[in-house]
Scaffold this motif. Sequence first.
Motif, short mmCIF file in Angstrom:
data_model
loop_
_atom_site.label_atom_id
_atom_site.label_comp_id
_atom_site.label_asym_id
_atom_site.label_seq_id
_atom_site.Cartn_x
_atom_site.Cartn_y
_atom_site.Cartn_z
N ASP A 112 0.96 -1.08 -0.23
CA ASP A 112 0.15 -0.06 0.03
C ASP A 112 0.95 1.21 -0.02
O ASP A 112 2.03 0.94 0.16
N THR A 146 1.80 -6.14 -5.70
CA THR A 146 0.94 -5.62 -4.97
C THR A 146 -0.21 -6.51 -4.47
O THR A 146 -0.49 -7.42 -5.34
N ALA A 151 -4.17 -0.76 -4.57
CA ALA A 151 -2.70 -0.41 -4.21
C ALA A 151 -2.23 -0.04 -5.59
O ALA A 151 -1.47 0.78 -5.84
N GLY A 288 -4.49 -1.44 2.82
CA GLY A 288 -4.11 -1.72 1.37
C GLY A 288 -4.68 -2.89 1.03
O GLY A 288 -4.74 -3.29 -0.12
#
Length: 380
Positions: A112, A146, A151, A288
């Motif tokens: 995040d 990610t 994010a 996140g």
Amino acid sequence: MTNHRPIRLFVDAHVFDGPYQGTRSFIGGLYRELAGREGIELYLAARDTAALKEHFGERDGVHFVPLRSRSSYRRLLLEIPALLRRHRIDFAHFQYIAPPLKRCRYIVTTHDVLFCDLPGAYTMGYRLLKRWLYGRTARRADILTTVSAHARGAMERHLRVPRERVHLLPNGVAPHFYGGAPKGEAARYIREKYGLECFVLLVSRFEPRKNHALLLRLFFGSGLHRQGYRLVLIGSPTLPVPELDELLGRLSPSEQEALHHLPWVPPEDLPYFYKAAELFLYPSKGEGFGIPPLEAAAARTPVLCSNALALGDFDFFGPDHLDPADERAFATRFQQLLQAPTPESELQRRAALVQARYCWKRSADTLHQLILAHHQNLPA
């Protein structure tokens, strides 16, 4: 040219040395799936190698590497580069920040950029430093990943990383959260071991953005403690939360008696807590990703979840997916769910969707394929 020896994959797992957090779940879930796969030699590094062995188990092709340094700077600048050279590592996986000295190909997971999404929760100095470090590391990564679509978009906006460079490795939910003991049996287990029954639950570290204060206002403002309900908070404090401290200081003796804070519970007990809870609330101002509401849904427990930032991906919560900034709407739905719990058919539907969408094996397969694709260009 083809390499015949196994790919040597190093994982900086120092997060196993500290309190539980999402990155620990990520490393634990992902590498329990990758560990032992043919053609992969795995090197997991932490000071507490006993915790690593307990989590991953001892098996062929998995090595536990002790770290000595308690300083993150010394670990990244000196110790890990030396370990990468000593073990002739091909790929090394880091969370957020990698060593500036490259000894092999780097895999970086930026979970995040919450300091950009929620700037008011962080100091200017912190934001500037993290933006520079995260951006520099992301640009130098050979494989950049990610955990959520949100994010990935935030990395593009704030770190100037092209979206197409960022691969998605969503978090999963461990199998033991599905099925298991029926609700009545789980409730009996929690009552006998912890003396708790008829409770509302939140599982989360204590930070301002986690929004525990909202939950306390909803719970005690509605007088649930006078109706026999208890509020159970599982998680350790990681950042000061002055608003929460002020609320706690104003609680009456009867309110204090209804509040139960457990900084830690054994991992095998967590599914029982989820199943035994009357309702799971997650009022976070931003994540996140956000694993706990998925674990609660997997356990077929009613969930009232924030829809802020990456939590917006959890659209299957339907009317129980609200903006925590709208405190009145959150309070109204909270009361409705206690009076008329989510039907079992809906709870089963949510559990099935979570199981289909958030699977550690699928994320491990994605990472494995990315590593194999990059490995083709390594010299033998």
